[in-house]
Write a protein that holds these residues in place. Structure first.
Motif, PDB file in Angstrom:
ATOM      1  N   LYS A 122      46.867  42.370  27.577  1.00 31.69           N
ATOM      2  CA  LYS A 122      46.405  41.263  28.414  1.00 31.69           C
ATOM      3  C   LYS A 122      47.206  41.203  29.714  1.00 31.69           C
ATOM      4  N   LYS A 124      48.734  43.735  31.230  1.00 31.91           N
ATOM      5  CA  LYS A 124      48.336  44.869  32.076  1.00 31.91           C
ATOM      6  C   LYS A 124      47.028  44.543  32.807  1.00 31.91           C
ATOM      7  N   ARG A 125      46.100  43.961  32.088  1.00 29.52           N
ATOM      8  CA  ARG A 125      44.810  43.619  32.683  1.00 29.52           C
ATOM      9  C   ARG A 125      45.004  42.580  33.792  1.00 29.52           C
ATOM     10  N   LYS A 129      44.127  42.904  37.854  1.00 27.95           N
ATOM     11  CA  LYS A 129      43.332  41.930  38.605  1.00 27.95           C
ATOM     12  C   LYS A 129      44.125  41.337  39.762  1.00 27.95           C
TER      13      LYS A 129
END
Length: 138
Positions: A122, A124-125, A129
């Motif tokens: 999460k 890394k995501r 973004k």
């Protein structure tokens, strides 16, 4: 009826009738009763284990009457014999499915490592973004 005996169903529990089939077929459909209607009365089958009986009721769904009778209609084929065999095979498959003992799910908790991996993914995501954001220095 040899196939019922292979399934272990008593002869008095099975009722097989032939009715007129619907759909296309022209004069043959209008004149000949080729569709098979198989009725299996579960009350007349005392040797059936209760746990299998309960699963069979669930599998039958709408095909089960309030009198505990499974009704199967077979009209895929043009002959009585083929439709009779089809109905008996479908009943056999349903019984075989009901005899399979369902696995009982054991509730488990996620491991600490798997929680950490999830949170890492999460993060890394989130970083990806954040990298897409356009910063304006006006």
């Amino acid at each position: 009826m040899a196939l019922e005996n292979e399934l272990g169903i008593p002869d008095e529990a099975i009722d097989l009738r032939f009715i007129r089939s619907g759909g296309p077929g022209g004069q043959n459909v209008n004149k000949v009763a080729t569709a098979a209607q198989l009725r299996c009365d579960l009350k007349l089958w005392p040797a059936l284990p209760e746990r299998v009986r309960v699963r069979l009721r669930t599998l039958a769904g709408r095909r089960l009457t309030s009198d505990d009778v499974i009704v199967l209609s077979a009209q895929r084929f043009r002959t009585q014999e083929h439709n009779k065999r089809d109905a008996l095979e479908r009943l056999g498959e349903m019984i075989a499915q009901a005899r399979i003992e369902p696995r009982i799910r054991k509730a488990t908790k996620p491991t600490r490592a798997s929680k950490e991996r999830r949170l890492e993914g999460k993060q890394k995501r989130s970083d990806v973004k954040k990298g897409r954001k356009v910063s304006h220095d006006w």
